[in-house]
Every structure is written in structure tokens, then in C-alpha cells.
Design a protein around this motif. Structure first.
Motif: not given
Length: 79
Positions: A16-36
Motif C-alpha cells: 500500500n505505497w500510496e497510503e504509506a507515503h501519505a502518512l509519512v510525507q507530513v513528517h520531517g523527523d530523521e526516521f520519517s525522512c529515511r522511511i520516506h
């Protein structure tokens, strides 16, 4: 608002790439950016992946997607 890393990774693993991307893209912390960045690797957009890994104080990994997913999932224990 804190990112639900586990949910994002579980969605990514389920395809579920679209949903995963939608959830993570609003965050800017280090781990969120790596997941992004990882998600953009999955998508095949290496330029965007490189950007997001850089925002996460990392570089584009040379491992496989499967290896990177395992690294990210294992890191959940420490965040």
C-alpha cells in the motif's frame, strides 16, 4: 503529531505505497525522512529517494529493498 512508523512500514510491506507515503510525507523527523526515502526507492524514483535520505541524515543505501526494509523495521525498537 507523531508518525506511526510501524503502521507506515506495515502498509509498505503490504504493498500500500500510496497510503504509506501519505502518512509519512507530513513528517520531517530523521526516521520519517529515511522511511520516506525508502518508499521512493520502492517507487523507483532514486533522485527523490536520495533527497529524503539526505534529509534523514543518511545517504542512499546500496543494500536491497528487502535488506533496507529489515533495517528500518529493526530500528523501530530504538525510536
Amino acid at each position: 503529531m507523531v508518525c506511526d512508523y510501524r503502521k507506515v512500514l506495515d502498509l509498505a510491506q503490504a504493498g500500500n505505497w500510496e497510503e504509506a507515503h501519505a502518512l509519512v510525507q507530513v513528517h520531517g523527523d530523521e526516521f520519517s525522512c529515511r522511511i520516506h526515502g525508502y518508499l521512493h526507492r520502492v517507487e523507483g524514483d532514486l533522485g527523490n529517494a536520495r533527497y529524503w535520505y539526505g534529509r534523514g541524515n543518511s545517504s542512499l543505501p546500496q543494500n536491497t529493498l528487502e535488506e533496507e526494509f529489515k533495517c528500518l523495521y529493526e530500528r523501530l525498537a530504538s525510536v
